[in-house]
Enzyme design. Structure first.
Site, PDB file in Angstrom:
ATOM      1  N   TYR A 152       1.838  20.258  26.408  1.00  0.00           N
ATOM      2  CA  TYR A 152       1.289  19.138  25.646  1.00  0.00           C
ATOM      3  C   TYR A 152      -0.036  18.667  26.242  1.00  0.00           C
ATOM      4  O   TYR A 152      -1.046  18.522  25.545  1.00  0.00           O
ATOM      5  CB  TYR A 152       2.302  17.999  25.631  1.00  0.00           C
ATOM      6  CG  TYR A 152       1.897  16.800  24.806  1.00  0.00           C
ATOM      7  CD1 TYR A 152       1.928  16.853  23.414  1.00  0.00           C
ATOM      8  CD2 TYR A 152       1.501  15.611  25.420  1.00  0.00           C
ATOM      9  CE1 TYR A 152       1.563  15.749  22.648  1.00  0.00           C
ATOM     10  CE2 TYR A 152       1.146  14.506  24.669  1.00  0.00           C
ATOM     11  CZ  TYR A 152       1.176  14.580  23.286  1.00  0.00           C
ATOM     12  OH  TYR A 152       0.806  13.485  22.535  1.00  0.00           O
ATOM     13  N   LYS A 156      -3.844  18.924  24.573  1.00  0.00           N
ATOM     14  CA  LYS A 156      -4.596  17.709  24.241  1.00  0.00           C
ATOM     15  C   LYS A 156      -5.940  17.678  24.979  1.00  0.00           C
ATOM     16  O   LYS A 156      -6.931  17.176  24.438  1.00  0.00           O
ATOM     17  CB  LYS A 156      -3.773  16.465  24.561  1.00  0.00           C
ATOM     18  CG  LYS A 156      -2.556  16.283  23.668  1.00  0.00           C
ATOM     19  CD  LYS A 156      -2.932  16.154  22.190  1.00  0.00           C
ATOM     20  CE  LYS A 156      -1.730  15.817  21.332  1.00  0.00           C
ATOM     21  NZ  LYS A 156      -2.068  15.698  19.899  1.00  0.00           N
TER      22      LYS A 156
END
Length: 231
Positions: A152, A156
């Site tokens: 994640y 990002k």
């Protein structure tokens, strides 16, 4: 304004659809499954201002067909909110990571927004003052790295770089681009213990789109209230 929102039928996407419709915008709600996604969206008070668009950000053919559909039925758009995202392999150590899940994280969180912008940018360029909002996270900040959520956080961080590159590419075309940290909010991803409310975050994001806020940041990575985020 006509505003495309991906992942529009749940979590922050649903809140964005609600706030946008309440403010008088026409929401083009991108969902993977049109029939399944119609449920919660149709229950919103201003659902007549919401049009369902079948759109799977992991499939370029789906994104292209969605762009063609929007062009045929609506002509142009004024903003894109790349909201669709996933959080996989949470709390896994690097030794235990499933790299297929990491690849899927990048496919949704980074390549998804890239596909959407690739095919919808021509419709955005028809407007006079447009916006691209990529929903990012403080997890993508180098300064806030905490040794976890590898898939994640890395996806990002990459999304932040894409946003910065894109911002420079379109800055002469009167398009603002922001990678926005939504805060820790109560969604399926954030959990029930999160202190933030997705509706409040959605209001902040629409304030950015409507240019009610003056953003003073060197980079496009900002909080939902318009304040700079640490790179």
């Amino acid at each position: 304004m006509r505003i495309l929102i991906t992942g529009a039928n749940r979590g922050l996407g649903l809140a964005l659809s609600q706030v946008g419709a309440e403010r008088g915008h026409h929401i083009l709600a991108g969902v993977r499954d049109a029939e399944q996604g119609r449920g919660k969206l149709s229950e919103l008070e201003f659902s007549k201002s919401i049009s369902i668009v079948s759109l799977d950000v992991t499939k370029e053919d789906s994104v292209l067909q969605a762009a063609n559909f929007v062009k045929e039925h609506f002509g142009s758009i004024d903003a894109i909110i790349n909201n669709a995202g996933i959080l996989l392999e949470r709390d896994k150590t690097i030794e235990d990571l499933n790299l297929e899940e990491v690849q899927l994280s990048f496919d949704v969180n980074l390549f998804g927004p890239m596909r959407v912008v690739k095919h919808f940018l021509p419709l955005l360029l028809m407007g006079d003052s447009s916006s691209i909002i990529n929903i990012s996270s403080e997890a993508g900040s180098f300064e806030n790295a905490y040794g976890g959520d590898y898939a994640y956080a890395s996806s990002k961080t990459a999304l932040n770089m894409f946003s910065e590159q894109l911002s420079n590419y379109v800055k002469e075309k009167n398009i603002q681009v922001y990678a926005v940290h939504p805060g820790w909010i109560q969604t399926d991803m954030g959990g029930v213990n999160a202190p933030g409310n997705p509706i409040e975050t959605a209001k902040g994001i629409f304030d950015l789109i409507e240019k009610r806020k003056i953003v003073e940041s060197k980079y496009c990575f900002i909080n939902h209230d318009g304040s700079p985020m640490p790179i």
